[in-house]
Design an enzyme around this catalytic site. Structure first.
Site, PDB file in Angstrom:
ATOM      1  N   THR A  42      39.773  51.079  39.493  1.00 44.23           N
ATOM      2  CA  THR A  42      40.128  52.143  38.452  1.00 44.23           C
ATOM      3  C   THR A  42      38.852  53.072  38.333  1.00 44.23           C
ATOM      4  O   THR A  42      39.302  54.307  38.439  1.00 44.23           O
ATOM      5  CB  THR A  42      40.907  51.710  37.177  1.00 44.23           C
ATOM      6  OG1 THR A  42      42.007  50.511  37.590  1.00 44.23           O
ATOM      7  CG2 THR A  42      41.073  52.630  36.368  1.00 44.23           C
ATOM      8  N   ASN A 130      45.210  42.493  37.860  1.00 45.70           N
ATOM      9  CA  ASN A 130      46.303  42.579  36.933  1.00 45.70           C
ATOM     10  C   ASN A 130      45.568  43.511  35.794  1.00 45.70           C
ATOM     11  O   ASN A 130      44.830  43.547  35.154  1.00 45.70           O
ATOM     12  CB  ASN A 130      46.280  41.221  36.198  1.00 45.70           C
ATOM     13  CG  ASN A 130      47.535  41.281  35.292  1.00 45.70           C
ATOM     14  OD1 ASN A 130      48.476  41.735  35.829  1.00 45.70           O
ATOM     15  ND2 ASN A 130      47.411  40.981  34.043  1.00 45.70           N
ATOM     16  N   LYS A 153      40.981  39.462  38.598  1.00 42.56           N
ATOM     17  CA  LYS A 153      40.542  40.556  37.448  1.00 42.56           C
ATOM     18  C   LYS A 153      41.541  40.889  36.685  1.00 42.56           C
ATOM     19  O   LYS A 153      42.593  41.591  37.118  1.00 42.56           O
ATOM     20  CB  LYS A 153      40.117  41.912  38.301  1.00 42.56           C
ATOM     21  CG  LYS A 153      39.358  42.656  37.138  1.00 42.56           C
ATOM     22  CD  LYS A 153      39.039  44.375  37.741  1.00 42.56           C
ATOM     23  CE  LYS A 153      38.872  44.997  36.996  1.00 42.56           C
ATOM     24  NZ  LYS A 153      38.692  46.343  37.516  1.00 42.56           N
ATOM     25  N   ASP A 154      41.455  40.511  35.345  1.00 39.73           N
ATOM     26  CA  ASP A 154      42.304  40.878  34.503  1.00 39.73           C
ATOM     27  C   ASP A 154      41.797  41.583  33.405  1.00 39.73           C
ATOM     28  O   ASP A 154      40.981  41.385  32.475  1.00 39.73           O
ATOM     29  CB  ASP A 154      42.854  39.615  33.671  1.00 39.73           C
ATOM     30  CG  ASP A 154      43.686  39.550  32.447  1.00 39.73           C
ATOM     31  OD1 ASP A 154      44.644  40.421  32.608  1.00 39.73           O
ATOM     32  OD2 ASP A 154      43.681  38.873  31.634  1.00 39.73           O
TER      33      ASP A 154
END
EC number: 4.1.2.55
Length: 288
Positions: A42, A130, A153-154
């Site tokens: 992101t 996630n 990866k949360d």
């Protein structure tokens, strides 16, 4: 206690990826103690990159390090498959993907099938990305138990949520993606994938060192400063602000983000620098 950087993608004023700036930035992060790089996340504007740009980023960073997790997520599964196959030729840590998004009420079996397709053709470890606030889907541990998942990866403000993965998926590495939870994630999970590593990598590495030394109060003091930085960055647009602060803290230019993540105006950049200056001084005192 792994520290992974979701590296930004530097663009020039024409909106083209600045490969040289990307390489320079990656080299600095690794020299400062970052363990691995998360490509096209992101923070790297992954969802806004073309297939060719995602491939270009991997190629460029592979010249610098093989400690890479390649994020390939897209609503076009053919593009995802093509990127996975491209990465199969490289000796990297793994491939990752956010879940499908936009389309409402997808059944869980569709989410599972999406990751099954990636795992089926990948020669690398699979890392789940996630990010329910962005995708609209929270990937439950239950659909991952039959998949060859190496890590998750949360990106979640609830540490208990990340711990659920840890408790329900033995042997799977779990990383939280929130800057405000770095201290707690280093204590209780396998590490972090934190966007602030782009401009204060040495601060987060220092936190880990302090925790290992049992100096928890000092590590928590750094977290307090990080949280105050996070509050300021949100006012300007966190990702856009990171491009300005790489130059401010690390001393080199990484160009601009690209719309829909618009760069800060000169006035906004100056205001941001003024606002973070007291925190910058405190951070430098504690780290050095």
């Amino acid at each position: 206690m792994e520290i992974i950087s979701p590296i930004i993608t530097p663009f020039d004023k024409q909106g083209k990826v600045n490969v040289d700036a990307l390489k320079t930035h990656a080299k600095n992060l690794l020299e400062k103690g970052i363990d691995a790089i998360f490509v096209n996340g992101t923070t790297g504007l992954g969802p806004a990159l073309s297939k060719d740009e995602k491939r270009q980023n991997l190629n460029a960073l592979y010249d610098v390090t093989h400690k890479l997790i390649f994020q390939v997520g897209s609503l076009n599964l053919n593009d995802v498959m093509e990127l996975v196959k491209f990465s199969n030729e490289m000796d990297i840590l793994g491939v990752s993907s956010h879940s499908p998004y936009y389309f409402p009420r997808l059944p869980e079996k569709f989410l599972a099938k999406y990751y099954e397709e990636i795992a089926r053709i990948s020669s690398h470890s699979l890392y789940i990305y996630n990010y329910p606030a962005a995708t609209g889907y929270d990937i439950p541990p239950s659909i991952l138990k039959s998949l060859p998942v190496k890590g998750i990866k949360d990106t979640n403000q609830d540490l208990a949520h990340s711990l659920e993965y840890k408790l329900n998926l033995p042997g799977v590495k779990v990383y939280n993606g929130s800057n405000t939870l770095i201290y707690y994630s280093l204590l209780s999970l396998d590490g972090v994938v934190a966007s602030f590593t782009n401009f204060i990598p040495e601060v987060i590495v220092k936190q880990r060192d302090l925790i290992k030394q049992g100096k928890l109060d000092d590590a928590l003091r750094l977290q307090e400063l990080i949280n105050r930085l996070a509050d300021i960055l949100r006012k300007y647009g966190s990702i856009s602000a990171i491009y300005v602060l790489v130059n401010e803290f690390q001393g080199y230019d990484v160009g601009y983000p690209r719309p829909p993540i618009f760069p800060l105006t000169d006035e906004e950049a100056l205001s941001l620098k003024r606002e973070i200056e007291p925190l910058k001084r405190k951070i430098q005192e504690l780290v050095h």
